[in-house]
Design a protein around this motif. Structure first.
Motif, PDB file in Angstrom:
ATOM      1  N   SER A 193      -6.998   0.994 -11.900  1.00  0.00           N
ATOM      2  CA  SER A 193      -7.055  -0.117 -10.950  1.00  0.00           C
ATOM      3  C   SER A 193      -7.200   0.367  -9.515  1.00  0.00           C
ATOM      4  CB  SER A 193      -5.799  -0.986 -11.079  1.00  0.00           C
ATOM      5  OG  SER A 193      -4.654  -0.234 -10.751  1.00  0.00           O
ATOM      6  N   SER A 194      -7.144   1.659  -9.313  1.00  0.00           N
ATOM      7  CA  SER A 194      -7.352   2.188  -7.968  1.00  0.00           C
ATOM      8  C   SER A 194      -8.457   3.239  -8.025  1.00  0.00           C
ATOM      9  CB  SER A 194      -6.064   2.791  -7.410  1.00  0.00           C
ATOM     10  OG  SER A 194      -5.629   3.848  -8.237  1.00  0.00           O
ATOM     11  N   PRO A 195      -9.311   3.277  -7.019  1.00  0.00           N
ATOM     12  CA  PRO A 195     -10.442   4.206  -7.045  1.00  0.00           C
ATOM     13  C   PRO A 195      -9.988   5.644  -6.840  1.00  0.00           C
ATOM     14  CG  PRO A 195     -10.398   3.015  -4.993  1.00  0.00           C
ATOM     15  CD  PRO A 195      -9.318   2.431  -5.847  1.00  0.00           C
ATOM     16  N   GLY A 196     -10.807   6.540  -7.318  1.00  0.00           N
ATOM     17  CA  GLY A 196     -10.526   7.955  -7.163  1.00  0.00           C
ATOM     18  C   GLY A 196     -11.199   8.530  -5.939  1.00  0.00           C
ATOM     19  N   ALA A 197     -11.300   9.841  -5.943  1.00  0.00           N
ATOM     20  CA  ALA A 197     -11.872  10.544  -4.794  1.00  0.00           C
ATOM     21  C   ALA A 197     -13.332  10.174  -4.568  1.00  0.00           C
ATOM     22  CB  ALA A 197     -11.740  12.046  -4.989  1.00  0.00           C
ATOM     23  N   PRO A 252     -13.523  -2.782  -5.113  1.00  0.00           N
ATOM     24  CA  PRO A 252     -12.277  -3.344  -4.599  1.00  0.00           C
ATOM     25  C   PRO A 252     -12.388  -4.817  -4.217  1.00  0.00           C
ATOM     26  CG  PRO A 252     -12.658  -1.212  -3.612  1.00  0.00           C
ATOM     27  CD  PRO A 252     -13.899  -1.576  -4.372  1.00  0.00           C
ATOM     28  N   ALA A 253     -13.568  -5.246  -3.757  1.00  0.00           N
ATOM     29  CA  ALA A 253     -13.733  -6.667  -3.414  1.00  0.00           C
ATOM     30  C   ALA A 253     -13.639  -7.535  -4.662  1.00  0.00           C
ATOM     31  CB  ALA A 253     -15.068  -6.881  -2.705  1.00  0.00           C
ATOM     32  N   ILE A 254     -14.232  -7.081  -5.752  1.00  0.00           N
ATOM     33  CA  ILE A 254     -14.113  -7.818  -7.015  1.00  0.00           C
ATOM     34  C   ILE A 254     -12.676  -7.772  -7.506  1.00  0.00           C
ATOM     35  CG2 ILE A 254     -14.787  -7.787  -9.454  1.00  0.00           C
ATOM     36  CD1 ILE A 254     -17.572  -6.978  -8.532  1.00  0.00           C
ATOM     37  N   GLY A 255     -11.999  -6.652  -7.304  1.00  0.00           N
ATOM     38  CA  GLY A 255     -10.586  -6.542  -7.679  1.00  0.00           C
ATOM     39  C   GLY A 255      -9.724  -7.554  -6.939  1.00  0.00           C
ATOM     40  N   VAL A 256      -9.992  -7.741  -5.657  1.00  0.00           N
ATOM     41  CA  VAL A 256      -9.255  -8.734  -4.879  1.00  0.00           C
ATOM     42  C   VAL A 256      -9.506 -10.133  -5.435  1.00  0.00           C
ATOM     43  CG1 VAL A 256      -9.133  -9.860  -2.607  1.00  0.00           C
ATOM     44  CG2 VAL A 256      -9.128  -7.376  -2.753  1.00  0.00           C
ATOM     45  N   ALA A 257     -10.750 -10.427  -5.775  1.00  0.00           N
ATOM     46  CA  ALA A 257     -11.080 -11.750  -6.314  1.00  0.00           C
ATOM     47  C   ALA A 257     -10.419 -11.985  -7.666  1.00  0.00           C
ATOM     48  CB  ALA A 257     -12.599 -11.897  -6.435  1.00  0.00           C
ATOM     49  N   ILE A 258     -10.472 -10.992  -8.552  1.00  0.00           N
ATOM     50  CA  ILE A 258      -9.864 -11.140  -9.872  1.00  0.00           C
ATOM     51  C   ILE A 258      -8.356 -11.269  -9.761  1.00  0.00           C
ATOM     52  CG2 ILE A 258      -9.426  -9.929 -12.053  1.00  0.00           C
ATOM     53  CD1 ILE A 258     -12.273  -8.841 -11.846  1.00  0.00           C
ATOM     54  N   SER A 295      -2.045 -11.894  -9.817  1.00  0.00           N
ATOM     55  CA  SER A 295      -1.354 -10.610  -9.886  1.00  0.00           C
ATOM     56  C   SER A 295      -1.205 -10.039  -8.471  1.00  0.00           C
ATOM     57  CB  SER A 295      -2.155  -9.639 -10.759  1.00  0.00           C
ATOM     58  OG  SER A 295      -1.571  -8.366 -10.748  1.00  0.00           O
ATOM     59  N   ALA A 296       0.001 -10.110  -7.948  1.00  0.00           N
ATOM     60  CA  ALA A 296       0.250  -9.657  -6.580  1.00  0.00           C
ATOM     61  C   ALA A 296       0.097  -8.143  -6.443  1.00  0.00           C
ATOM     62  CB  ALA A 296       1.635 -10.083  -6.129  1.00  0.00           C
ATOM     63  N   GLY A 297       0.526  -7.385  -7.444  1.00  0.00           N
ATOM     64  CA  GLY A 297       0.417  -5.926  -7.378  1.00  0.00           C
ATOM     65  C   GLY A 297      -1.028  -5.461  -7.377  1.00  0.00           C
ATOM     66  N   PHE A 298      -1.821  -6.042  -8.267  1.00  0.00           N
ATOM     67  CA  PHE A 298      -3.237  -5.688  -8.334  1.00  0.00           C
ATOM     68  C   PHE A 298      -3.960  -6.112  -7.064  1.00  0.00           C
ATOM     69  CE2 PHE A 298      -7.595  -6.567 -10.180  1.00  0.00           C
ATOM     70  CZ  PHE A 298      -7.947  -5.234 -10.271  1.00  0.00           C
ATOM     71  N   ASN A 319      -7.063  -0.533  -1.020  1.00  0.00           N
ATOM     72  CA  ASN A 319      -8.207   0.371  -1.206  1.00  0.00           C
ATOM     73  C   ASN A 319      -9.430  -0.102  -0.438  1.00  0.00           C
ATOM     74  OD1 ASN A 319      -6.933   2.249  -2.902  1.00  0.00           O
ATOM     75  ND2 ASN A 319      -7.154   0.852  -4.624  1.00  0.00           N
ATOM     76  N   LEU A 320      -9.626  -1.399  -0.378  1.00  0.00           N
ATOM     77  CA  LEU A 320     -10.738  -1.948   0.391  1.00  0.00           C
ATOM     78  C   LEU A 320     -10.564  -1.643   1.881  1.00  0.00           C
ATOM     79  CD1 LEU A 320     -13.319  -3.688   0.210  1.00  0.00           C
ATOM     80  CD2 LEU A 320     -11.876  -5.677   0.554  1.00  0.00           C
ATOM     81  N   LEU A 321      -9.364  -1.798   2.387  1.00  0.00           N
ATOM     82  CA  LEU A 321      -9.100  -1.522   3.804  1.00  0.00           C
ATOM     83  C   LEU A 321      -9.216  -0.036   4.125  1.00  0.00           C
ATOM     84  CD1 LEU A 321      -6.144  -3.963   4.504  1.00  0.00           C
ATOM     85  CD2 LEU A 321      -8.514  -4.179   5.242  1.00  0.00           C
ATOM     86  N   ILE A 322      -8.691   0.820   3.240  1.00  0.00           N
ATOM     87  CA  ILE A 322      -8.773   2.266   3.480  1.00  0.00           C
ATOM     88  C   ILE A 322     -10.224   2.731   3.475  1.00  0.00           C
ATOM     89  CG2 ILE A 322      -8.254   4.535   2.487  1.00  0.00           C
ATOM     90  CD1 ILE A 322      -5.562   3.331   1.582  1.00  0.00           C
TER      91      ILE A 322
END
Length: 87
Positions: free
Chosen positions: A3-7, A44-50, A56-59, A66-69
């Protein structure tokens, strides 16, 4: 699975920022558009929408973070390249 992107996400954001900086340095709109297309912010934008739809507050927090970083990396890299171009 993750659920979080890598390098690779952060490296892609960095390279997109470099291309954007080169686009501004060379006064090339085509390179600036290429940088926008290279930027890996769709995941990450799709992750925010989903996460919003699923409730899901954690997701949501992970995806938004991740989108902001990634956006900050892109912005700072492009700004640094623009600043160096003025020297």
């Amino acid at each position: 699975k993750r659920s979080s992107p890598g390098a690779e996400f952060y490296i892609s954001a960095l390279l997109a920022g470099v291309v954007a900086g080169l686009g501004f340095l060379l006064d090339s709109p085509a390179l600036v558009v290429l940088a926008v297309l290279m930027a890996p912010f769709m995941g990450p934008a799709i992750g925010v929408a989903i996460a919003t739809v699923a409730g899901s507050a954690g997701f949501f927090a992970r995806s938004l973070g991740n989108l902001l970083i990634g956006g900050i990396i892109f912005l700072l890299t492009g700004s640094l390249a623009g600043f160096l171009a003025r020297l």
